[in-house]
Design a protein around this motif. Structure first.
Motif, PDB file in Angstrom:
ATOM      1  N   HIS A  42      24.691 -31.701  11.963  1.00  0.00           N
ATOM      2  CA  HIS A  42      24.771 -30.411  11.278  1.00  0.00           C
ATOM      3  C   HIS A  42      24.198 -30.603   9.879  1.00  0.00           C
ATOM      4  CE1 HIS A  42      27.245 -28.521  14.431  1.00  0.00           C
ATOM      5  NE2 HIS A  42      27.748 -29.745  14.583  1.00  0.00           N
ATOM      6  N   ILE A  43      23.234 -29.754   9.535  1.00  0.00           N
ATOM      7  CA  ILE A  43      22.419 -29.977   8.348  1.00  0.00           C
ATOM      8  C   ILE A  43      22.436 -28.734   7.481  1.00  0.00           C
ATOM      9  CG2 ILE A  43      20.095 -30.590   7.548  1.00  0.00           C
ATOM     10  CD1 ILE A  43      19.788 -31.646  10.599  1.00  0.00           C
ATOM     11  N   GLU A  44      22.606 -28.947   6.192  1.00  0.00           N
ATOM     12  CA  GLU A  44      22.689 -27.843   5.230  1.00  0.00           C
ATOM     13  C   GLU A  44      21.448 -27.822   4.355  1.00  0.00           C
ATOM     14  OE1 GLU A  44      25.371 -27.749   1.498  1.00  0.00           O
ATOM     15  OE2 GLU A  44      26.562 -26.765   3.076  1.00  0.00           O
ATOM     16  N   THR A  45      20.896 -26.624   4.148  1.00  0.00           N
ATOM     17  CA  THR A  45      19.737 -26.444   3.272  1.00  0.00           C
ATOM     18  C   THR A  45      19.973 -25.238   2.376  1.00  0.00           C
ATOM     19  OG1 THR A  45      18.469 -24.865   4.624  1.00  0.00           O
ATOM     20  CG2 THR A  45      18.309 -27.198   5.214  1.00  0.00           C
ATOM     21  N   ALA A  46      19.032 -25.009   1.454  1.00  0.00           N
ATOM     22  CA  ALA A  46      19.131 -23.847   0.565  1.00  0.00           C
ATOM     23  C   ALA A  46      19.024 -22.534   1.332  1.00  0.00           C
ATOM     24  CB  ALA A  46      18.036 -23.926  -0.501  1.00  0.00           C
TER      25      ALA A  46
END
Length: 570
Positions: free
Chosen positions: A163-167
């Motif tokens: 699970h990856i978070e970006t702007a």
């Protein structure tokens, strides 16, 4: 931020997964775009693997950090395509000097013999190495995703979901294989509830990168109890751009916040260099080091490398060098597993071998630390006596320990090795990274290791390549035709033959390779089996195809007679 280096911001791009509900699955995902993660990514790409790199930052490391890159690491970087850039920018050196108070008591030369392509060490700020690796990765088409932070990992027996978070929002991806190169504080290690075990040393050190013009030689200078910093130790190194690294031992009671302030750093440097030496502070940090590692580096389909797997003290330059060697050990094994040419058990040998190497580094780092920072009055008296004796007596010099500098671990206990059935002399041991030497190949002068890429190789030593029996040449052809091919280089003392598709001929025109491998070509025709990471897996005084096939099966963790690696093609 620095007067000598302009930091580049790498572009963040909106991940395509945010535009779809489907979950993308990749062969290999690497988390962490430091030297180890980038080296692994480049190697994956060179070997034809689908690889993606995720990093939560968008630039290279802040401050010089890792500094010394050893000969073996330079050989690996050469194969990856960045060694020339590192050497052109960095400061090469071979000589180290140790001082006790005012006097030199000991010195060493990392390369006491000539005819090696690379020097013993190159000093280069870590941000340059990362920049060169990023450039090379982009050149090869590696997908690098900046400002993509992994927030959770869900492993299964077949893949891991990240699970990856970006702007622009969060998304999920699946990785057949996940390589965690996310540093000493490794969020992935923490997400999985995995521990590192070892010790934190109760001491603090100040790093000061100082910009100055000085005519000091490009050598490593280490002081015990110098008059300008009594009862402590100091290390001086030259870096690129006329920057000099100075490490001051501070003691455990030092306040790291206060010690970083210029008004406290500058007087220390002036006491060392004198009031007349002009300099500017480039970067300052205070650190406490630790010697720790994970119990094992493979957890199912998740593999740990570099500082995420192990941490050592900086004395000896064993951090980044060891991490890059992790990647070198891992990727060829992963390639064979992904291609179905070896079982997943081969990856257990990655953990076994690199845990062994980590323990070797931890032992050496701990001994160095104990010598540099004695834990008792008795220990300090012993240390000082050794330093006094080292001025006149060779036996004492072997005990001086200002950091045993990085050398590749000899994997002598590896299950991938085939035990010697013949007697060999010389320094080259089974399981060691093999020796380099000058050769002439296709009319051009060069070095042997330049010719070795990411395959298994056989080195056949002989006096005259034109006199090799036909059945031996047929054996070379059979090895080249395997699903896991062995590429044979004939190392000839005379330049009387040329290669063909089944083998290549190189001229050992100085005889140094035969000497370094103890090939004894006058009475024997030795054959040496090298792994793709250039470690010696097996050797014999005479070529025997059956023995080579059995050793290849062992080196790929296949059972003799059943593994893909020893099945010849039609």
């Amino acid at each position: 931020m620095l007067s000598t280096y302009q930091y580049q911001k790498f572009p963040y791009l909106t991940p395509p997964e945010l535009q779809t509900e489907d979950i993308t699955r990749r062969q290999v995902i690497i988390v962490g775009a430091g030297p180890v993660g980038l080296a692994a990514a480049i190697d994956c790409k060179l070997q034809g693997l689908d690889v993606l790199v995720l990093d939560d930052d968008d630039t290279v490391s802040v401050g010089s950090r890792g500094l010394c890159y050893a000969k073996r690491t330079l050989e690996i970087l050469d194969r990856l395509g960045v060694a020339d850039a590192v050497r052109n920018k960095g400061v090469e050196w071979n000589v180290g000097r140790t001082f006790f108070r005012k006097d030199e008591v000991f010195n060493f030369n990392l390369l006491p013999v000539v005819d090696h392509k690379h020097p013993g060490m190159v000093n280069l700020q870590q941000y340059y190495l990362e920049e060169f690796l990023v450039r090379r990765a982009i050149e090869l088409g590696v997908e690098l995703r900046w400002k993509n932070r992994v927030t959770a990992v869900e492993p299964t027996t077949e893949f891991s979901t990240l699970h990856i978070e970006t702007a622009d929002g969060s998304y999920a991806m699946q990785a057949d294989w996940l390589i965690a190169c996310d540093g000493a504080r490794s969020p992935i290690r923490q997400m999985l509830g995995l521990e590192v075990e070892g010790k934190v040393f109760m001491d603090r050190f100040l790093i000061a990168d100082v910009l100055m013009k000085a005519d000091f030689p490009a050598e490593r200078w280490f002081w015990f109890d110098p008059p300008f910093h009594p009862n402590q130790s100091v290390l001086l190194h030259r870096e690129a751009d006329n920057v000099w690294r100075i490490d001051f031992q501070l003691g455990w009671d030092a306040d790291p916040v206060e010690e970083r302030k210029p008004e406290n750093v500058i007087p220390r440097i002036k006491a060392m260099l004198g009031d007349d030496r002009e300099f500017e502070l480039e970067w300052v940090s205070v650190y406490t080091f630790q010697c720790r590692r994970m119990e094992k580096f493979r957890h199912g389909r998740i593999l740990f490398a570099g500082d995420a797997a192990h941490q050592v003290s900086p004395f000896g330059a064993r951090g980044a060098n060891s991490g890059i060697q992790d990647a070198d050990n891992l990727v060829w094994k992963l390639k064979l597993v992904i291609d179905g040419l070896a079982t997943e058990g081969l990856l257990d040998s990655y953990s076994d071998e690199r845990v062994f190497a980590a323990d070797d580094n931890l032992l050496n780092s701990t001994r160095s630390t104990d010598f540099i920072t004695p834990k008792s009055t008795v220990s300090k008296c012993f240390r000082n006596a050794v330093l006094e004796l080292a001025r006149e007596h060779a036996f004492a010099r072997k005990l001086v320990n200002s950091g045993r500098l990085s050398v590749p671990s000899i994997l002598k206990l590896s299950k991938l090795n085939t035990t010697d059935s013949d007697v060999f002399a010389g320094q080259l041991q089974l399981g060691a990274a093999v020796e380099d030497g000058p050769v002439i190949y296709q009319g051009k002068a060069g070095y042997l290791l330049e010719l070795l890429q990411h395959h298994f190789y056989g080195l056949y030593f002989c006096e005259d390549a034109s006199q090799i029996p036909a059945e031996t040449l047929a054996g070379f052809a059979a090895l080249k035709g395997l699903p896991v091919p062995v590429h044979t280089f004939i190392i000839s003392a005379t330049a009387t033959a040329v290669g063909r598709d089944d083998y290549q001929v190189v001229h050992d025109f100085k005889g140094l390779l035969a000497e370094r491998y103890d090939a004894n070509i006058a009475t024997h025709a030795g054959y040496y089996l090298l792994r793709p990471d250039q470690h010696l897996a097996a050797r014999w005084r005479q070529f025997d195809l059956g023995k080579v096939l059995a050793a290849l099966a062992r080196a790929t963790s296949c059972q003799e007679g059943h593994g893909h690696a020893i099945t010849t093609t039609a």
